[in-house]
Design a protein around this motif. Structure first.
Motif, PDB file in Angstrom:
ATOM      1  N   UNK A 178      -4.469  15.222 -13.333  1.00 33.31           N
ATOM      2  CA  UNK A 178      -4.060  14.226 -14.318  1.00 33.31           C
ATOM      3  C   UNK A 178      -4.741  14.511 -15.662  1.00 33.31           C
ATOM      4  N   UNK A 179      -6.029  14.892 -15.589  1.00 32.69           N
ATOM      5  CA  UNK A 179      -6.781  15.179 -16.815  1.00 32.69           C
ATOM      6  C   UNK A 179      -6.116  16.241 -17.668  1.00 32.69           C
ATOM      7  N   UNK A 180      -5.697  17.346 -17.064  1.00 30.32           N
ATOM      8  CA  UNK A 180      -5.114  18.422 -17.875  1.00 30.32           C
ATOM      9  C   UNK A 180      -3.698  18.081 -18.332  1.00 30.32           C
ATOM     10  N   UNK A 181      -2.953  17.321 -17.502  1.00 34.25           N
ATOM     11  CA  UNK A 181      -1.610  16.920 -17.921  1.00 34.25           C
ATOM     12  C   UNK A 181      -1.714  16.017 -19.155  1.00 34.25           C
ATOM     13  N   UNK A 182      -2.669  15.099 -19.114  1.00 35.30           N
ATOM     14  CA  UNK A 182      -2.872  14.202 -20.261  1.00 35.30           C
ATOM     15  C   UNK A 182      -3.220  14.999 -21.517  1.00 35.30           C
ATOM     16  N   UNK A 217     -20.686  29.509 -12.596  1.00 37.27           N
ATOM     17  CA  UNK A 217     -20.406  29.603 -14.032  1.00 37.27           C
ATOM     18  C   UNK A 217     -19.658  28.407 -14.591  1.00 37.27           C
ATOM     19  N   UNK A 218     -19.431  27.376 -13.757  1.00 33.66           N
ATOM     20  CA  UNK A 218     -18.726  26.185 -14.250  1.00 33.66           C
ATOM     21  C   UNK A 218     -19.640  24.968 -14.198  1.00 33.66           C
ATOM     22  N   UNK A 219     -19.246  23.930 -14.928  1.00 34.77           N
ATOM     23  CA  UNK A 219     -20.015  22.703 -14.997  1.00 34.77           C
ATOM     24  C   UNK A 219     -19.368  21.653 -14.100  1.00 34.77           C
ATOM     25  N   UNK A 220     -20.219  20.892 -13.390  1.00 35.28           N
ATOM     26  CA  UNK A 220     -19.690  19.895 -12.456  1.00 35.28           C
ATOM     27  C   UNK A 220     -18.884  18.820 -13.184  1.00 35.28           C
ATOM     28  N   UNK A 221     -19.289  18.482 -14.430  1.00 35.20           N
ATOM     29  CA  UNK A 221     -18.601  17.371 -15.112  1.00 35.20           C
ATOM     30  C   UNK A 221     -17.173  17.728 -15.531  1.00 35.20           C
ATOM     31  N   UNK A 222     -16.834  19.003 -15.623  1.00 39.20           N
ATOM     32  CA  UNK A 222     -15.458  19.382 -15.971  1.00 39.20           C
ATOM     33  C   UNK A 222     -14.652  19.716 -14.717  1.00 39.20           C
ATOM     34  N   UNK A 223     -15.282  20.385 -13.753  1.00 40.57           N
ATOM     35  CA  UNK A 223     -14.576  20.761 -12.538  1.00 40.57           C
ATOM     36  C   UNK A 223     -13.730  22.010 -12.726  1.00 40.57           C
ATOM     37  N   UNK A 250     -16.538  14.426 -20.106  1.00 38.94           N
ATOM     38  CA  UNK A 250     -15.149  14.777 -19.849  1.00 38.94           C
ATOM     39  C   UNK A 250     -14.269  14.386 -21.035  1.00 38.94           C
ATOM     40  N   UNK A 251     -14.646  13.289 -21.702  1.00 41.26           N
ATOM     41  CA  UNK A 251     -13.877  12.871 -22.882  1.00 41.26           C
ATOM     42  C   UNK A 251     -14.010  13.896 -24.010  1.00 41.26           C
ATOM     43  N   UNK A 252     -15.244  14.342 -24.265  1.00 39.87           N
ATOM     44  CA  UNK A 252     -15.419  15.335 -25.337  1.00 39.87           C
ATOM     45  C   UNK A 252     -14.659  16.615 -24.989  1.00 39.87           C
ATOM     46  N   UNK A 253     -14.585  16.915 -23.687  1.00 39.94           N
ATOM     47  CA  UNK A 253     -13.846  18.091 -23.249  1.00 39.94           C
ATOM     48  C   UNK A 253     -12.354  17.960 -23.587  1.00 39.94           C
ATOM     49  N   UNK A 309      -9.646   7.514 -14.478  1.00 42.23           N
ATOM     50  CA  UNK A 309      -8.886   8.224 -13.456  1.00 42.23           C
ATOM     51  C   UNK A 309      -8.700   9.704 -13.709  1.00 42.23           C
ATOM     52  N   UNK A 310      -9.481  10.267 -14.656  1.00 45.88           N
ATOM     53  CA  UNK A 310      -9.343  11.706 -14.931  1.00 45.88           C
ATOM     54  C   UNK A 310     -10.677  12.419 -14.709  1.00 45.88           C
ATOM     55  N   UNK A 311     -10.598  13.626 -14.165  1.00 42.93           N
ATOM     56  CA  UNK A 311     -11.788  14.455 -14.024  1.00 42.93           C
ATOM     57  C   UNK A 311     -12.513  14.219 -12.720  1.00 42.93           C
ATOM     58  N   UNK A 312     -13.543  15.028 -12.451  1.00 38.99           N
ATOM     59  CA  UNK A 312     -14.231  14.969 -11.164  1.00 38.99           C
ATOM     60  C   UNK A 312     -15.263  13.833 -11.082  1.00 38.99           C
ATOM     61  N   UNK A 313     -15.588  13.448  -9.838  1.00 32.21           N
ATOM     62  CA  UNK A 313     -16.725  12.557  -9.591  1.00 32.21           C
ATOM     63  C   UNK A 313     -17.996  13.378  -9.690  1.00 32.21           C
ATOM     64  N   UNK A 314     -19.072  12.775 -10.140  1.00 30.16           N
ATOM     65  CA  UNK A 314     -20.311  13.539 -10.256  1.00 30.16           C
ATOM     66  C   UNK A 314     -21.503  12.606 -10.244  1.00 30.16           C
ATOM     67  N   UNK A 315     -22.680  13.207 -10.114  1.00 30.74           N
ATOM     68  CA  UNK A 315     -23.927  12.439 -10.091  1.00 30.74           C
ATOM     69  C   UNK A 315     -24.925  13.094 -11.028  1.00 30.74           C
ATOM     70  N   UNK A 316     -25.518  12.306 -11.929  1.00 33.73           N
ATOM     71  CA  UNK A 316     -26.560  12.816 -12.814  1.00 33.73           C
ATOM     72  C   UNK A 316     -27.858  12.885 -12.012  1.00 33.73           C
ATOM     73  N   UNK A 317     -28.347  14.096 -11.785  1.00 29.91           N
ATOM     74  CA  UNK A 317     -29.489  14.318 -10.889  1.00 29.91           C
ATOM     75  C   UNK A 317     -30.743  13.632 -11.420  1.00 29.91           C
TER      76      UNK A 317
END
Lengths: 188, 579
Positions: free
Chosen positions: B6-10, B326-332, B252-255, A167-175
């Motif tokens: 929620x991610x940053x609050x955690x 300049x940002x990565x989709x997996x972090x947002x 996102x976990x490693x982040x 439930x944390x972070x964005x949804x995404x797709x590995x191209x």
């Protein structure tokens, strides 16, 4: 200061052995237990060939889902972003040109639906992901180029949607994974 | 709740929950009490001290401690200069990277020595694995341990007693490495290995992409490096793109792990101070002041990044992910904005998105984080910087209510105040003078001769800017602010690998590291010698919200007076143009 020199030198040598020798050696040992022995996660393709799962690839062909623009051309011998400021006039012209090109290749789409990640460069230049919206807007074009039904490709996108982690972070797709799946249904 | 929020609050809450017990543990380590790691490292440390001919039981004065610190730093400087200047023939260089030029080696060595990690090179091409592990990663450990050990000396000086002997610096230093940094690094490196971060000594791999292009992939012993990079608030990346790189920060976990790792010790040191000196309430007041400052910077940045770029909105496209250039989709956008402020208020300077492409409000808040430099601050040194403001606040507060200024039961007198003022004003002086000189040269497009040439071979000073106008000014301001705050992040568009930038920022780095360590240690050493006065009804209480507010006001006044004009020319002007 003089009497501290010899202890300082010996302590430095000891610290180099401990922190730069033993510590990385143990981490390397642990890495042998990880997938692909700490040489980066890979996905096997046909035969002996493989791809790095986390390193984005350049997809410019209309039959594939496009990846994001990259400041280093997806050459992972280097990495980096465009470092363009948000009000840089050259940069804004470049984004406008990317939007125009995208519309030419995807006739009939609504400009308001183009998500900005498709026309802006990532931070690393190696971003393996795109947003869900960026995938969905390309479905129509790919269906047409490949002669497949839109619903089949839609289904594929749904399958490859990576949800937020716990439930944390964005949804995404590995191209890369999505495009590999696309090639597989095409050959079947 | 929005999954990105929620991610940053955690992240934040997890850090706080871990930091309190870790602070208690650190206090025990420095006061020599029994801890569970004695079993693992106790015998090893005794052996290492014996080999080094050091008796850890001999206590030192503050001057002796500083002498040891400077001697160690000198030895490390020489070792790392040697590595970087000779890496082409030294082992572990599978990609055949060249040795550094002298000006780049000077800048890189100092930058890692002082815990800044400003990088004018790119990791893939600029350094060998030997340099990464034996020179740069080594400095990431020992520079962090230096900051921790200096803070330990100050803790010792602030106990409720009169003393001249403030513990053994070697002892504090080695225990910082073995008891604090190493165990945390093992844990974090292990998590990274299983998340997809490489830990290999093999060189560049060549693969064919799905579309048929040939591509090269740099690898290396990244997992070990990335752990200490954050635990030690160093921030120097293994790869050029730092923690935006999908190997260096794959998920996102490693982040989250990296974010927690970098704020953990700065938090824990505040609590360690409380446990060590038995001033727990005061520690919470300090933490509260820092947290209010942090939140005031981070919230506007998150909002600005989520709203996106108004120019792109004008083009008629959607920005569901906010300002994603300049940002990565997996972090947002949210986790990236949070990171950008966290990494600048503490002195890490690692990035998971390119700061040059952030919105002006975010850019300004990053600059403010580094200008104030003690809303948490780096390992050990963040506390030392904060200590300077506390001394100033005690003095001003004492004058306001007409009492003798006292802190920790000791009188604050003219000598301590002079040191505190010099340290507090030296930081703005260094960064503003540097920016003024660079801006003058760029504005006049001066021919820099040997000092600078751009990609086209031209020597004109304006060639080092990657962006025009106010944003270009911000690039130069950011570079000197980052150097003077020992931060190490950058508006990376700036062409900084040339003698002008390498040498000038190197000088700023040296001064801005050692003076802010020497100053607070000297003040603490001086007040430790004074007579202890038990608190009475006439004492100005420091462990109260009122005093917290006073410290906060002192910070804001100094920052506003010193930096507002420069900020007005850079990010504020850029913002006004945009809206």
């Amino acid at each position: 200061m003089k009497k501290e020199i010899i202890p300082s030198i010996i302590l430095t040598i000891i610290c180099i052995i401990l922190l730069s020798g033993i510590y990385p050696a143990i981490v390397w040992g642990i890495a042998q237990l990880a997938p692909n022995k700490g040489e980066g996660f890979v996905i096997k393709d046909k035969g002996n060939s493989y791809f790095y799962e986390n390193i984005g690839q350049n997809f410019s062909d209309d039959k594939y889902f496009l990846s994001r623009p990259s400041a280093v051309g997806y050459n992972a011998a280097g990495s980096g972003g465009s470092n363009k400021g948000p009000d840089n006039p050259d940069y804004l012209l470049q984004v406008q040109a990317r939007i125009d090109t995208f519309i030419v290749h995807n006739p009939g789409i609504n400009k308001r639906d183009i998500p900005s990640d498709l026309v802006t460069a990532s931070g690393s230049g190696l971003d393996p992901h795109i947003s869900v919206q960026a995938a969905k807007i390309q479905i129509k074009r790919i269906a047409k180029v490949r002669g497949l039904s839109e619903s089949a490709i839609s289904g594929l996108v749904e399958v490859h949607l990576e949800p937020p982690m716990y439930g944390m972070g964005p949804e995404r797709i590995n191209v890369l994974k999505l495009n590999m799946a696309l090639d597989r249904i095409d050959t079947n | 709740m929005n999954p990105q929020i929620l991610g940053v609050v955690v992240m934040f809450i997890a850090t706080l929950l871990l930091a309190v017990p870790l602070g208690k543990y650190i206090a025990k380590v420095y006061s020599g009490q029994r801890v569970w790691t004695d079993f693992l490292f106790g015998r090893l440390e005794r052996l290492l001290f014996k080999t080094s001919r050091i008796d850890p039981a001999i206590e030192m004065t503050w001057k002796q401690s500083l002498t040891v610190m400077l001697t160690l730093n000198l030895v490390w400087f020489l070792w790392v200069m040697f590595c970087l200047l000779n890496q082409s023939w030294l082992p572990l260089n599978p990609d055949h990277n060249l040795s550094m030029t002298p000006d780049l080696a000077w800048n890189t060595t100092i930058s890692f020595l002082v815990n800044c990690n400003l990088q004018d090179y790119s990791g893939e091409t600029g350094v060998s694995y030997f340099s990464q592990v034996f020179a740069l990663m080594f400095l990431q450990f020992v520079s962090a341990a230096t900051g921790l050990a200096a803070a330990a000396v100050v803790f010792n000086a602030l106990k409720d007693r009169t003393a001249t002997q403030l513990g053994n610096f070697y002892n504090y230093f080695l225990k910082s490495c073995t008891r604090i940094l190493l165990p945390l690094c093992f844990l974090i490196a292990t998590i990274h290995v299983f998340e997809g971060t490489p830990m290999t000594f093999k060189g560049i791999d060549t693969v064919t992409s799905l579309q048929g292009d040939t591509m090269h992939v740099s690898r290396g012993p990244v997992a070990a490096f990335v752990a200490i990079k954050h635990v030690g608030t160093n921030g120097g990346g293994f790869f050029g793109a730092n923690s935006a790189h999908p190997f260096e920060n794959p998920t996102y976990l490693s982040n989250i792990v990296q974010m927690v790792a970098q704020i953990l010790l700065p938090f824990a040191m505040i609590f360690a101070f409380g446990f060590y000196t038995n001033k727990k309430r005061l520690a919470w007041v300090f933490w509260g002041v820092m947290t209010v400052g942090f939140l005031l910077l981070v919230v506007p940045a998150v909002i600005a990044e989520v709203q996106g770029n108004p120019y792109l909105a004008h083009m008629g496209i959607a920005q569901p992910g906010g300002n994603i250039e300049g940002k990565e989709v997996r972090f947002g956008a949210i986790a990236s904005a949070f990171w950008s402020i966290a990494t600048t208020v503490i002195s890490t300077g690692s990035v998971n998105a390119m700061h040059d492409s952030f919105m002006p409000v975010s850019g300004m808040n990053m600059l403010l984080g580094m200008m104030i430099n003690s809303f948490y601050g780096g390992v050990g040194v963040g506390f030392l910087n904060f200590f300077i403001y506390v001394i100033l606040a005690v003095f001003i507060g004492g004058l306001m209510v007409g009492r003798t200024p006292e802190f920790a039961g000791k009188k604050i007198e003219a000598k301590e105040m002079k040191i505190a003022m010099i340290i507090a004003l030296f930081h703005p002086f260094l960064l503003l003078a540097g920016t003024a000189i660079a801006s003058y040269l760029a504005a006049h497009d001066t021919n820099m001769g040997w000092w600078f040439y751009d990609a086209a071979g031209k020597h004109n000073a304006s060639g080092w800017l990657n962006n025009p106008s106010h944003h270009g000014f911000s690039e130069m301001l950011y570079q000197y602010t980052s150097s003077s705050a020992n931060n190490g992040s950058g508006f990376e568009g700036l062409a900084d690998n040339n003698p002008f930038w390498n040498i000038s920022t190197g000088i700023v780095l040296l001064f801005s590291r050692f003076l802010p360590i020497i100053g607070p240690v000297a003040i603490a050493g001086l007040i430790a010698q004074k007579k202890f006065i038990p608190p009475s009804s006439g004492t100005l209480k420091t462990d109260t919200g009122t005093f917290g507010l006073l410290v906060f006001a002192v910070k804001i006044i100094i920052a506003a007076l010193a930096f507002f004009p420069a900020l007005a020319l850079g990010p504020i002007a850029e913002w006004m143009k945009m809206h």
